[in-house]
Design a protein around this motif. Structure first.
Motif, PDB file in Angstrom:
ATOM      1  N   LEU A  43       0.837  -1.202   0.000  1.00 59.91           N
ATOM      2  CA  LEU A  43       0.000   0.000   0.000  1.00 59.91           C
ATOM      3  C   LEU A  43       0.873   1.255   0.000  1.00 59.91           C
ATOM      4  O   LEU A  43       0.589   2.232  -0.708  1.00 59.91           O
ATOM      5  CB  LEU A  43      -0.904  -0.028   1.234  1.00 59.91           C
ATOM      6  CG  LEU A  43      -2.126   0.876   1.234  1.00 59.91           C
ATOM      7  CD1 LEU A  43      -2.971   0.622   0.009  1.00 59.91           C
ATOM      8  CD2 LEU A  43      -2.949   0.635   2.496  1.00 59.91           C
ATOM      9  N   LEU A 100       2.268   1.795  -3.391  1.00 58.83           N
ATOM     10  CA  LEU A 100       1.230   2.339  -4.266  1.00 58.83           C
ATOM     11  C   LEU A 100       1.007   3.826  -3.992  1.00 58.83           C
ATOM     12  O   LEU A 100       1.000   4.651  -4.916  1.00 58.83           O
ATOM     13  CB  LEU A 100      -0.068   1.560  -4.062  1.00 58.83           C
ATOM     14  CG  LEU A 100      -1.269   2.006  -4.907  1.00 58.83           C
ATOM     15  CD1 LEU A 100      -0.992   1.779  -6.373  1.00 58.83           C
ATOM     16  CD2 LEU A 100      -2.519   1.253  -4.489  1.00 58.83           C
ATOM     17  N   LEU A 101       0.864   4.160  -2.718  1.00 58.22           N
ATOM     18  CA  LEU A 101       0.639   5.562  -2.353  1.00 58.22           C
ATOM     19  C   LEU A 101       1.804   6.425  -2.797  1.00 58.22           C
ATOM     20  O   LEU A 101       1.638   7.542  -3.288  1.00 58.22           O
ATOM     21  CB  LEU A 101       0.452   5.690  -0.843  1.00 58.22           C
ATOM     22  CG  LEU A 101      -0.878   5.229  -0.268  1.00 58.22           C
ATOM     23  CD1 LEU A 101      -0.822   5.193   1.255  1.00 58.22           C
ATOM     24  CD2 LEU A 101      -1.985   6.155  -0.720  1.00 58.22           C
ATOM     25  N   ASN A 102       2.995   5.896  -2.600  1.00 60.11           N
ATOM     26  CA  ASN A 102       4.193   6.660  -2.923  1.00 60.11           C
ATOM     27  C   ASN A 102       4.294   6.944  -4.421  1.00 60.11           C
ATOM     28  O   ASN A 102       4.938   7.912  -4.836  1.00 60.11           O
ATOM     29  CB  ASN A 102       5.426   5.878  -2.456  1.00 60.11           C
ATOM     30  CG  ASN A 102       6.648   6.764  -2.398  1.00 60.11           C
ATOM     31  OD1 ASN A 102       6.580   7.842  -1.826  1.00 60.11           O
ATOM     32  ND2 ASN A 102       7.742   6.325  -2.979  1.00 60.11           N
ATOM     33  N   SER A 103       3.645   6.097  -5.220  1.00 55.99           N
ATOM     34  CA  SER A 103       3.759   6.279  -6.666  1.00 55.99           C
ATOM     35  C   SER A 103       2.715   7.242  -7.202  1.00 55.99           C
ATOM     36  O   SER A 103       2.713   7.545  -8.388  1.00 55.99           O
ATOM     37  CB  SER A 103       3.630   4.923  -7.365  1.00 55.99           C
ATOM     38  OG  SER A 103       2.285   4.505  -7.300  1.00 55.99           O
ATOM     39  N   ILE A 104       1.816   7.726  -6.332  1.00 56.81           N
ATOM     40  CA  ILE A 104       0.823   8.694  -6.797  1.00 56.81           C
ATOM     41  C   ILE A 104       1.497  10.046  -6.947  1.00 56.81           C
ATOM     42  O   ILE A 104       2.146  10.530  -6.018  1.00 56.81           O
ATOM     43  CB  ILE A 104      -0.352   8.803  -5.813  1.00 56.81           C
ATOM     44  CG1 ILE A 104      -0.995   7.437  -5.605  1.00 56.81           C
ATOM     45  CG2 ILE A 104      -1.378   9.799  -6.315  1.00 56.81           C
ATOM     46  CD1 ILE A 104      -2.078   7.455  -4.576  1.00 56.81           C
TER      47      ILE A 104
END
Lengths: 320, 347
Positions: B135, B138-142
């Motif tokens: 997670l 994923l968040l870091n790639s936003i």
């Protein structure tokens, strides 16, 4: 009992030390860095889907509970128990609950316990944390170790129970507050925050003749609103959600909302109150309304304190 | 920074640049601090107490709390060696030596509770542990700050919801009259009540934990991710590394210390499962699947009045747990992590 924030402690947070991200400035990136290639559409779509699914999974149960609490009995029956969009929203369940009786009383009790408990916890934590900031305090290391070692062990359920009993706290509200008055984790967070404040300020105040207590109240506390907000939130959430101590120590006429919830929603026992046992309103809607009521304070407070999470806790937590 | 407690305070900055900062802090802090400490030692103890009296008064209530509710109760563990009867008290109950411990090892229910505990913590380690990492990645790639903040808010929220509410919500969705069983029925599949099926209980508990705390768990990994040197990515991209290469050769090695640290700490708390969570649901599936060590102590001791034997189980669990936590911390130190004692109770 459960420490709500223990996972926070270990990692260094970038915002705490500006050195860790020298080139990017204080704000995280909002645009794609030049070197990063644009992801393929397929990747972007699947990422978007993943995010939507995650948010749905996190929020759906809460929304479903809210919607069900606003529904009529026939609608709940038609929808097999859970409603997502009530066609004719009704506040009947809430009217029944707030007409007085068990739930209202428990709600008031919970609010009072949470407020008083959080205030007491904050006072004791701040006082001890401030006392421990003096570097060459008499016995300072001993006091600190006494607090820190409590993170490594717990005395056990039975000895804790016997202690409360020996102190004569059975069936008193003090039994909900005193045993969980302070967490060593929060103490460490507040203390490290205090120690990272500019010490020159306090030395100057001391030269001007301000005493230790006056420095705490007039200088340290006004500078510490963020960390106090977060630690206060942790304490408040703990008191609000706690049910086990109430189950262990209190008779049912003193139960907080969380215990009411357990009794009437989880165990499905009758509410024992004529006003609530009315047939016109579906019991499931009432049950879900109780859940919603106990969720409201958390959902209200959460967004206001969220901006302090990084500012307050993480900055406090990494530095010794 | 250069407090006398440096080794014990949570200072694990395990990432790039972390150790350097710590060392720097020490060098900067020591020299000026040393003469000051030397001076104060020359002052008489009374003079120092007089100088610190406000501070000591401020510490007193908190210190008293820790002593009364954390240290004095430790002595209560003595009832593990007694045939404790509440009406007789500590003094007059019969001393039975190690009988309670012998009884414990012969009690099938104890072994069952131990097995259930290990099954649940093992399953959580396998299924729950990777979720916050993924997670966080994923968040870091936003790229958009707004979207990331929103998703973060959404996934942090459940952490603040109490177990009573969570169990209520879950029985509403998964329980006998809930949405999922009805859905299964409508699809022509066999009914499945996730809340009361004993075999499913460890999974149920794990799913609930993930729902509550996976989002909150990302905080630590997000922090670690942001500490990874951004220039490495740029350099790698210039050299032709694609996104997968960068993830594999920069991101994962960059946050590996934090992953290892948390894994070790989780291993240290392998005897502890969320007590409140289990105690609420144990009776749904019965003790055969739902009893863990902590609930064993509660139900056998406080509920059924077998104080001595239950306290023996609690004491053994406490001691083994303490050694596991200490061992985990040692191990973490071995892997080069600083100051993790304060994280001993994680999860």
């Amino acid at each position: 009992m459960a420490n709500p924030s223990s996972t926070l402690v270990a990692a260094g947070h970038p915002k705490s030390s500006p050195k860790s991200r020298p080139k990017n400035g204080p704000k995280p990136k909002d645009t794609r860095p030049v070197w990063m290639e644009k992801p393929k559409p397929a990747v972007q779509v699947s990422k978007a889907i993943a995010l939507v699914v995650i948010c749905f999974l996190a929020l759906y149960p809460l929304l479903a509970v809210l919607a069900t609490s606003l529904s009529s009995q026939s609608e709940i029956a038609n929808n097999n128990g859970l409603v997502l969009f009530p066609k004719e929203p009704t506040f009947a369940a809430y009217q029944t609950i707030f007409a007085g009786g068990v739930v209202t009383d428990a709600l008031i009790r919970s609010l009072v316990i949470t407020t008083v408990g959080t205030a007491l916890s904050l006072v004791v934590t701040v006082a001890m944390a401030y006392g421990l900031t003096r570097r060459d305090l008499v016995g300072g290391r001993f006091f600190l170790m006494t607090a820190l070692f409590t993170m490594l062990f717990s005395p056990g359920i039975i000895p804790s129970f016997l202690m409360v009993k020996e102190l004569g706290l059975l069936d008193s509200y003090a039994a909900l507050v005193l045993p969980t008055l302070m967490s060593a984790f929060n103490l460490v967070v507040v203390r490290s925050f205090f120690m990272n404040l500019p010490q020159e300020l306090f030395e100057a105040a001391k030269i001007d003749g301000a005493g230790d207590f006056r420095i705490l109240v007039q200088m340290v506390l006004p500078l510490s609103r963020g960390v106090l907000a977060v630690v206060g939130l942790f304490y408040a959430v703990g008191y609000w959600n706690a049910f086990f101590n109430a189950m262990l120590y209190l008779n049912d006429d003193k139960w907080p909302l969380s215990m009411i919830l357990r009794q009437y929603v989880l165990l499905g026992q009758p509410m024992g109150d004529s006003a609530v046992a009315e047939i016109a309103v579906p019991s499931q809607a009432i049950q879900m309304a109780v859940v919603v009521i106990s969720l409201i304070p958390i959902v209200i407070v959460f967004p206001f304190l969220q901006r302090y999470f990084t500012k307050g806790v993480l900055t406090g937590a990494i530095k010794g | 920074m250069s407090s006398n407690s440096q080794t014990l305070t949570p200072q694990a900055t395990p990432d790039v640049g972390g150790p350097a900062t710590v060392a720097e802090g020490r060098c900067r802090g020591r020299p000026p601090a040393a003469p000051a400490a030397g001076q104060s030692r020359k002052k008489s103890l009374m003079a120092r107490i007089r100088r610190d009296k406000v501070m000591l008064l401020l510490i007193a209530p908190g210190f008293l709390y820790f002593v009364v509710f954390h240290y004095v109760p430790l002595a209560g563990n003595i009832i593990a060696f007694l045939d404790y009867k509440p009406y007789l008290g500590f003094m007059d109950s019969v001393w039975v030596g190690l009988d309670n411990f012998a009884a414990m090892f012969q009690d099938g229910a104890f072994w069952e509770a131990l097995r259930n505990t290990l099954v649940i913590t093992g399953l959580q380690l396998a299924l729950f542990f990777p979720v916050p990492i993924c997670l966080a990645l994923l968040l870091n790639s936003i790229v958009s700050n707004k979207i990331r903040k929103f998703v973060q808010s959404v996934v942090y929220l459940p952490h603040f919801i109490g177990w009573v509410i969570i169990v209520a919500v879950f029985s509403e969705v998964l329980g006998a009259t809930g949405a999922v069983p009805h859905l299964l029925e409508n699809l022509g599949l066999p009914r499945f009540d996730a809340m009361t099926t004993p075999e499913f209980f460890p999974f149920l508990v794990t799913i609930q934990s993930i729902w509550k705390d996976a989002g909150w768990g990302t905080i630590i990994f997000l922090a670690a991710l942001m500490n990874v040197d951004q220039e490495l990515y740029e350099a790698a991209a210039v050299d032709g590394a694609n996104a997968r290469h960068r993830l594999w050769h920069i991101t994962l090695p960059g946050i590996m210390p934090v992953i290892v640290l948390l894994l070790i700490l989780n291993l240290g708390s392998i005897l502890s499962v969320g007590f409140e969570q289990i105690v609420l649901q144990r009776d749904n599936v019965g003790p055969g699947a739902g009893e863990v060590l902590d609930t064993y102590v509660y139900f056998h001791g406080i509920q059924d009045g077998q104080w001595g034997p239950a306290a023996a189980v609690g004491l053994v669990k406490g001691i083994v747990g303490l050694f596991l936590v200490l061992g985990a911390n040692k191990l973490a130190h071995f892997f080069g992590q600083e100051g993790v004692y304060s994280n001993g109770k994680s999860k």
